[in-house]
Design a protein around this motif. Structure first.
Motif, short mmCIF file in Angstrom:
data_model
loop_
_atom_site.label_atom_id
_atom_site.label_comp_id
_atom_site.label_asym_id
_atom_site.label_seq_id
_atom_site.Cartn_x
_atom_site.Cartn_y
_atom_site.Cartn_z
N LYS A 6 66.30 9.01 48.93
CA LYS A 6 67.20 9.53 47.88
C LYS A 6 67.37 8.52 46.76
CE LYS A 6 70.39 12.87 49.89
NZ LYS A 6 71.70 13.03 50.54
N SER A 7 67.48 7.27 47.15
CA SER A 7 67.67 6.21 46.16
C SER A 7 66.40 6.06 45.31
CB SER A 7 68.00 4.90 46.88
OG SER A 7 68.14 3.87 45.93
N ASP A 59 66.16 9.02 42.85
CA ASP A 59 67.13 8.94 41.76
C ASP A 59 66.79 7.82 40.78
OD1 ASP A 59 69.48 9.97 40.61
OD2 ASP A 59 70.51 8.11 41.20
N THR A 60 66.47 6.65 41.30
CA THR A 60 66.16 5.50 40.44
C THR A 60 64.93 5.77 39.57
OG1 THR A 60 67.13 3.96 42.01
CG2 THR A 60 65.55 3.06 40.44
N SER A 67 63.60 8.64 38.77
CA SER A 67 63.85 9.73 37.84
C SER A 67 64.64 9.26 36.62
CB SER A 67 64.61 10.84 38.57
OG SER A 67 64.77 11.94 37.74
N GLN A 68 65.66 8.47 36.85
CA GLN A 68 66.48 7.97 35.75
C GLN A 68 65.70 7.00 34.86
OE1 GLN A 68 69.50 9.04 34.92
NE2 GLN A 68 69.29 10.47 36.63
N LYS A 88 72.37 0.29 43.84
CA LYS A 88 71.30 1.14 44.38
C LYS A 88 70.37 0.34 45.27
CE LYS A 88 71.79 5.24 42.30
NZ LYS A 88 71.70 6.53 42.96
N GLN A 136 67.46 16.18 38.59
CA GLN A 136 68.70 16.05 37.84
C GLN A 136 68.40 15.22 36.60
OE1 GLN A 136 71.63 17.38 38.85
NE2 GLN A 136 70.73 18.19 40.73
#
Lengths: 370, 205
Positions: free
Chosen positions: A51-52, A55-56, A58-59, A76, A138
């Motif tokens: 998950k981390s 998210d990392t 993607s951002q 993170k 996201q």
């Protein structure tokens, strides 16, 4: 069950279990492995790590696209940061509680292409609704607060202050001006005005002198003039007015035949230099002055599009720049219109903006856009 | 009279661009930064592909965007909403129009994926060896074409353009656009590019 997302320089392998009977959907993740071609070690971990990572990455990718960096929050597990040049540092914090072998943080240096492949592997996973469907893409734009304005405060404050200041100065100086005196009305002096009335039969104005006639005529004239002013900025209207006078005065030195000869010459010269295809979609109208030899001495745009698109016309290339100190005086002025279909219209400059198709087209455009 | 093909019924499938969410920017028009960014991305595509502007019109057709961009002139007008352009059109760019351009940019970027990757790898290798960009023919060609197009189309009176009078800065912009382009080629290229256009513009959450 196993899901793989393989790109030229990165592969993402997810192993997990399905809870539904059809065994189509991976809903429990057992292990995620991320391998960058040519780099060691492969990154491994469970759901928290994965998950981390998602998210990392993607951002960070979003920051690459907008060129407004998005630093990874320090808490993170997976971190990404630029590492000079076109490299990026991917670090995974130590996780001795997961595996004693992971008591040191792992660091990988990725090139931009490798980072992209990692991002796309993540995006392919996110687009896959059969694998961990609770995770989805996201991407959110950064809020205003997160981005500092490029311009310093002083620069942003000056324009409105200048605006207010100049308004105040204008108001003050206009306040000093005396109110214009209106001459006393004298019925005797208005006698000739009756002729205006007689020139316009049927308007009910031929009943002799009437103070209203003057006003009515004035209003009528303004009624015509007002749209003209509306089509262009006032100073421009005034300028074209004075130019009309100038051109009349100058044209007087040439006979009508000479003017039409110059016009033909200008037309031939411009037509020969017209580009094969034009890139504008609005008629471009210019006021062009030529000397007695037909050389173009100068031009001025009539509509705003004509200013923007000047490079699309042959005018700049054809303009004659006098050599030496001696100025060459214009002998005639013409209105030159380049239409989007490649046609060319040349007429003696009348100085009347209403005569210029360009100006009218422009005003229509403004009407449309407002 | 024979009919060669059955009458075309409008496909009911939603356009790709309908999936792009409207940003919470409090207006129906695109902010300046978005208009500039989209035009720059398209400019980079043209510098990569000699037939780029023609390819854009083909993309309009392939993506079924003719209703939003009926032809060459409209496409030109839309791109000219970039406030840094010489022939800047002082008209707004609607969100729908911007979405169409984003779809076109990603569509064309994907067709150029191989080239974009090669150029980025070349840049990396040159950098590692401490060599200048003119050691790589194709990369140099891209940068030169980008410079020419940029100088020809952007208004050199604008402060934001003056900053690029220096060739180094302009090369940097061209290279960073190349990086942006590779992210456009991805699975979620449209959504990512779209969201990036409004960074720093949306209302607080």
């Amino acid at each position: 069950m196993k899901r793989q997302y393989v790109l030229p320089s990165c592969s993402l392998i997810l192993e997990g279990l399905s809870t539904d009977t059809t065994e189509q959907e991976m809903s429990i993740l057992a292990n995620a492995e991320c391998r960058i071609v040519g780099l060691e070690p492969a990154l491994n971990g469970g759901l928290e790590f994965f998950k981390s990572l998602v998210d990392t990455v993607s951002q960070y990718a979003q920051g690459m696209l907008s060129r407004l960096p998005r630093p990874t929050p320090p808490d993170k597990l997976v971190q990404l940061a630029p590492k000079g040049g076109a490299y990026h540092r991917l670090t995974v914090a130590a996780r001795p509680e997961v595996d004693p072998a992971l008591e040191e943080p792992v660091e990988l240096i990725l090139s931009t292409v490798q980072l992209f492949d990692l991002t796309d592997a993540v995006d392919q996973f996110l687009a896959d609704s059969q694998t961990l469907p609770e995770l989805s893409l996201q991407v959110k734009s950064l809020p205003r607060r997160a981005v500092k304005s490029d311009e310093p405060m002083a620069k942003r404050v000056v324009p409105p202050l200048l605006g207010v200041g100049s308004l105040a100065i204008a108001a003050a100086s206009l306040f000093m001006l005396p109110i214009p005196e209106v001459p006393e009305f004298d019925p005797e002096s208005i006698e000739p005005v009756a002729q205006i009335g007689s020139q316009a039969p049927g308007t009910g104005l031929d009943d002799g002198p009437d103070p209203d006639v003057d006003a009515a005529a004035g209003d009528a004239a303004e009624g015509v003039a007002a749209p003209v002013a509306g089509t262009t900025t006032d100073p421009a209207a005034e300028e074209s007015g004075t130019n009309a006078e100038l051109s009349e005065a100058e044209a007087l030195t040439l006979s009508a035949a000479e003017v039409s000869q110059l016009q033909a010459q200008l037309e031939a010269e411009l037509a020969a230099s017209l580009p094969d295809s034009v890139q504008f979609d609005e008629t471009l109208t210019y006021e062009v002055s030529v000397d007695e030899n037909g050389d173009i001495l100068g031009y001025r745009h009539v509509n705003p599009a004509a200013l923007d698109q000047i490079e699309q016309t042959p005018l700049p290339a054809l303009t004659y720049i006098p050599i030496g100190e001696e100025a060459v005086e214009p002998a005639a002025q013409f209105s030159v219109s380049f239409a989007p279909d490649g046609s060319l219209v040349i007429a003696p400059w009348s100085g009347d903006v209403l005569d210029n198709p360009g100006a009218q087209i422009d005003s229509e455009d403004e009407d449309l856009s407002e | 009279m024979s009919v060669e093909s059955p009458p075309v019924t409008e496909p009911a499938q939603p356009l790709l661009i309908d999936k792009l969410p409207d940003p919470k920017i409090g207006t129906a028009d695109c902010p300046r930064r978005a208009k500039t960014q989209i035009d720059f991305i398209l400019l980079a595509i043209e510098a990569l592909d000699l037939a780029g502007s023609e390819a854009m019109l083909i993309a309009v057709r392939d993506l079924g965007l003719q209703e939003i961009i009926p032809g060459r002139v409209e496409l030109w007008k839309l791109r000219s909403t970039n406030p840094l352009r010489k022939n800047n059109q002082r008209r707004p760019m609607s969100l729908q129009e911007a979405k169409a351009l984003v779809a076109i940019a990603c569509y064309l970027a994907r067709k150029l994926t191989v080239l974009i990757r090669q150029l980025l790898i070349a840049e990396q290798q040159l950098q590692d060896k401490g060599l200048s960009v003119d050691h790589h023919f194709r990369l140099n060609h891209y940068l030169e074409r980008f410079q020419i197009q940029f100088r020809r189309r952007m208004n050199s009176q604008r402060a934001a353009v003056i900053a690029y009078n220096d060739g180094e800065n302009l090369n940097e912009l061209a290279l960073s656009l190349l990086t942006q382009l590779i992210f456009c080629t991805g699975t979620q290229g449209e959504r990512r590019l779209w969201a990036s256009l409004f960074d720093g513009e949306v209302a607080e959450r």
